[in-house]
Write a protein that holds these residues in place. Structure first.
Motif, PDB file in Angstrom:
ATOM      1  N   THR A  99      22.179   5.375  14.914  1.00 40.23           N
ATOM      2  CA  THR A  99      21.363   4.339  14.291  1.00 40.23           C
ATOM      3  C   THR A  99      20.475   3.650  15.331  1.00 40.23           C
ATOM      4  N   LYS A 100      21.042   3.376  16.485  1.00 37.00           N
ATOM      5  CA  LYS A 100      20.273   2.729  17.558  1.00 37.00           C
ATOM      6  C   LYS A 100      19.087   3.593  17.982  1.00 37.00           C
ATOM      7  N   THR A 101      19.316   4.888  18.143  1.00 40.98           N
ATOM      8  CA  THR A 101      18.233   5.802  18.513  1.00 40.98           C
ATOM      9  C   THR A 101      17.185   5.878  17.411  1.00 40.98           C
ATOM     10  N   THR A 102      17.651   5.902  16.167  1.00 41.37           N
ATOM     11  CA  THR A 102      16.730   5.962  15.031  1.00 41.37           C
ATOM     12  C   THR A 102      15.847   4.717  14.972  1.00 41.37           C
ATOM     13  N   ARG A 103      16.439   3.556  15.210  1.00 39.39           N
ATOM     14  CA  ARG A 103      15.653   2.310  15.207  1.00 39.39           C
ATOM     15  C   ARG A 103      14.615   2.322  16.329  1.00 39.39           C
ATOM     16  N   GLY A 104      15.011   2.825  17.502  1.00 35.40           N
ATOM     17  CA  GLY A 104      14.059   2.920  18.600  1.00 35.40           C
ATOM     18  C   GLY A 104      12.915   3.861  18.270  1.00 35.40           C
ATOM     19  N   LEU A 105      13.233   4.960  17.586  1.00 43.64           N
ATOM     20  CA  LEU A 105      12.219   5.914  17.180  1.00 43.64           C
ATOM     21  C   LEU A 105      11.267   5.294  16.165  1.00 43.64           C
ATOM     22  N   ILE A 106      11.803   4.546  15.221  1.00 40.48           N
ATOM     23  CA  ILE A 106      10.959   3.857  14.242  1.00 40.48           C
ATOM     24  C   ILE A 106      10.015   2.885  14.946  1.00 40.48           C
ATOM     25  N   SER A 107      10.538   2.158  15.918  1.00 40.08           N
ATOM     26  CA  SER A 107       9.719   1.213  16.673  1.00 40.08           C
ATOM     27  C   SER A 107       8.571   1.935  17.390  1.00 40.08           C
ATOM     28  N   ASN A 108       8.879   3.075  17.995  1.00 36.44           N
ATOM     29  CA  ASN A 108       7.845   3.835  18.703  1.00 36.44           C
ATOM     30  C   ASN A 108       6.814   4.423  17.742  1.00 36.44           C
ATOM     31  N   LEU A 109       7.266   4.909  16.586  1.00 38.88           N
ATOM     32  CA  LEU A 109       6.331   5.426  15.591  1.00 38.88           C
ATOM     33  C   LEU A 109       5.442   4.316  15.044  1.00 38.88           C
ATOM     34  N   THR A 110       6.027   3.141  14.851  1.00 38.94           N
ATOM     35  CA  THR A 110       5.249   1.970  14.435  1.00 38.94           C
ATOM     36  C   THR A 110       4.111   1.734  15.402  1.00 38.94           C
ATOM     37  N   CYS A 111       4.461   1.763  16.669  1.00 39.39           N
ATOM     38  CA  CYS A 111       3.507   1.525  17.736  1.00 39.39           C
ATOM     39  C   CYS A 111       2.392   2.562  17.734  1.00 39.39           C
ATOM     40  N   LEU A 112       2.774   3.833  17.655  1.00 37.09           N
ATOM     41  CA  LEU A 112       1.792   4.917  17.703  1.00 37.09           C
ATOM     42  C   LEU A 112       0.874   4.906  16.491  1.00 37.09           C
ATOM     43  N   LEU A 113       1.424   4.628  15.314  1.00 31.23           N
ATOM     44  CA  LEU A 113       0.606   4.572  14.108  1.00 31.23           C
ATOM     45  C   LEU A 113      -0.391   3.422  14.176  1.00 31.23           C
ATOM     46  N   CYS A 114       0.076   2.298  14.696  1.00 33.84           N
ATOM     47  CA  CYS A 114      -0.823   1.141  14.833  1.00 33.84           C
ATOM     48  C   CYS A 114      -1.909   1.417  15.873  1.00 33.84           C
ATOM     49  N   LYS A 115      -1.473   1.862  17.029  1.00 32.93           N
ATOM     50  CA  LYS A 115      -2.392   2.037  18.155  1.00 32.93           C
ATOM     51  C   LYS A 115      -3.430   3.120  17.894  1.00 32.93           C
ATOM     52  N   ASN A 116      -2.979   4.263  17.355  1.00 33.84           N
ATOM     53  CA  ASN A 116      -3.875   5.410  17.211  1.00 33.84           C
ATOM     54  C   ASN A 116      -4.632   5.454  15.898  1.00 33.84           C
ATOM     55  N   TYR A 117      -4.041   4.873  14.829  1.00 34.56           N
ATOM     56  CA  TYR A 117      -4.650   5.025  13.503  1.00 34.56           C
ATOM     57  C   TYR A 117      -4.802   3.710  12.743  1.00 34.56           C
ATOM     58  N   ASN A 118      -4.401   2.610  13.353  1.00 36.36           N
ATOM     59  CA  ASN A 118      -4.499   1.294  12.716  1.00 36.36           C
ATOM     60  C   ASN A 118      -3.764   1.249  11.372  1.00 36.36           C
ATOM     61  N   ILE A 119      -2.666   1.969  11.302  1.00 36.12           N
ATOM     62  CA  ILE A 119      -1.816   1.968  10.101  1.00 36.12           C
ATOM     63  C   ILE A 119      -0.618   1.074  10.374  1.00 36.12           C
ATOM     64  N   PHE A 120      -0.386   0.103   9.505  1.00 28.58           N
ATOM     65  CA  PHE A 120       0.759  -0.774   9.724  1.00 28.58           C
ATOM     66  C   PHE A 120       1.618  -0.974   8.495  1.00 28.58           C
ATOM     67  N   GLN A 121       1.377  -0.200   7.447  1.00 28.99           N
ATOM     68  CA  GLN A 121       2.284  -0.202   6.298  1.00 28.99           C
ATOM     69  C   GLN A 121       2.346   1.215   5.746  1.00 28.99           C
ATOM     70  N   VAL A 122       3.553   1.678   5.435  1.00 27.69           N
ATOM     71  CA  VAL A 122       3.751   3.053   5.005  1.00 27.69           C
ATOM     72  C   VAL A 122       4.606   3.076   3.744  1.00 27.69           C
ATOM     73  N   ASP A 123       4.296   3.991   2.862  1.00 33.28           N
ATOM     74  CA  ASP A 123       5.030   4.196   1.620  1.00 33.28           C
ATOM     75  C   ASP A 123       6.393   4.803   1.947  1.00 33.28           C
ATOM     76  N   VAL A 124       7.462   4.065   1.721  1.00 33.46           N
ATOM     77  CA  VAL A 124       8.789   4.535   2.107  1.00 33.46           C
ATOM     78  C   VAL A 124       9.788   4.394   0.959  1.00 33.46           C
ATOM     79  N   SER A 125      10.891   5.147   1.057  1.00 31.67           N
ATOM     80  CA  SER A 125      12.007   5.009   0.114  1.00 31.67           C
ATOM     81  C   SER A 125      13.294   4.992   0.910  1.00 31.67           C
ATOM     82  N   TYR A 126      14.344   4.398   0.350  1.00 30.83           N
ATOM     83  CA  TYR A 126      15.579   4.194   1.102  1.00 30.83           C
ATOM     84  C   TYR A 126      16.793   4.875   0.511  1.00 30.83           C
ATOM     85  N   GLY A 127      16.625   5.652  -0.530  1.00 35.17           N
ATOM     86  CA  GLY A 127      17.761   6.399  -1.049  1.00 35.17           C
ATOM     87  C   GLY A 127      18.711   5.564  -1.893  1.00 35.17           C
ATOM     88  N   GLU A 128      19.859   6.163  -2.183  1.00 35.26           N
ATOM     89  CA  GLU A 128      20.841   5.590  -3.107  1.00 35.26           C
ATOM     90  C   GLU A 128      21.963   4.888  -2.356  1.00 35.26           C
TER      91      GLU A 128
END
Length: 205
Positions: free
Chosen positions: A138-167
């Motif tokens: 979980t810790k690694t996954t959260r770090g990965l999400i943080s890095n993807l957040t950063c890359l999406l913002c920095k490279n594409y100016n995207i800061f909200q994504v269509d997501v689902s969380y399952g059952e």
């Protein structure tokens, strides 16, 4: 249902909920200033680590659930009933498409891991190795999400994504909780291998 910014998504660590956030672009990307200089390499390393440890996590989970999960794994842990976010990208896909797909996948996984960890803390409170591995994943996954957040913002100016969380497994029987966990983790083993296969072949993020 609603628009959920990245910061709020990162706080959904232990809440397996269903929700959607619209994919939009705009000024003032909140994660832009949070990027580290090595964020691209760190993202690759995090994916490689998750892929390298996924099968061991699944095997340990099965061992801790006992019978009939250990002897009837194929039947009880068939992941066909688990709807993970689609990862329909390959080595020729655009980087933006890959990163958005990855974000959706790991936001889902983060919530699912929280769900599984909560159940295992209740059902197997003395299974220290399993709980430690769940927390580390979980810790690694959260770090990965943080890095993807950063890359999406920095490279594409995207800061909200269509997501689902399952059952959520709340209110289910002990057997169903164990089964849902093994189905999710088996699907995770398959999907993280796909991500790990695609990522190294992309041009720099």
């Amino acid at each position: 249902t609603g628009v959920v910014p990245f910061v709020a998504l990162l706080l959904l660590q232990r809440r397996p909920v269903a929700g959607r956030a619209l994919l939009v672009t705009g000024p003032g990307c909140p994660g832009h200033s949070l990027c580290r200089s090595n964020v691209q390499e760190q993202t690759r390393r995090q994916v490689a680590l998750l892929n390298a440890t996924a099968q061991d996590l699944f095997s340990l989970y099965l061992k801790c659930q006992g019978e009939p999960f250990s002897s009837e794994t194929d039947k009880l842990c068939n992941p066909s009933g688990v709807v993970f976010p689609a990862f329909r990208v390959n080595q020729t896909s655009e980087r933006k498409e890959v990163m958005v797909a990855m974000y959706k996948l790991f936001a889902f996984l983060n919530a699912s891991l929280g769900n599984i960890t909560r159940d295992q803390e209740e059902l197997n409170p003395t299974a220290k190795e399993l709980l430690d591995r769940l927390h580390n994943t979980t810790k690694t996954t959260r770090g990965l999400i943080s890095n993807l957040t950063c890359l999406l913002c920095k490279n594409y100016n995207i800061f909200q994504v269509d997501v689902s969380y399952g059952e959520s497994s709340k209110g289910k029987s002990t057997f169903k909780k164990k089964q849902q966990g093994c189905q999710v983790l088996r699907k995770y083993v398959q999907v993280i291998a796909q991500v790990a296969h695609v990522l190294p072949h992309l041009s720099p993020l």
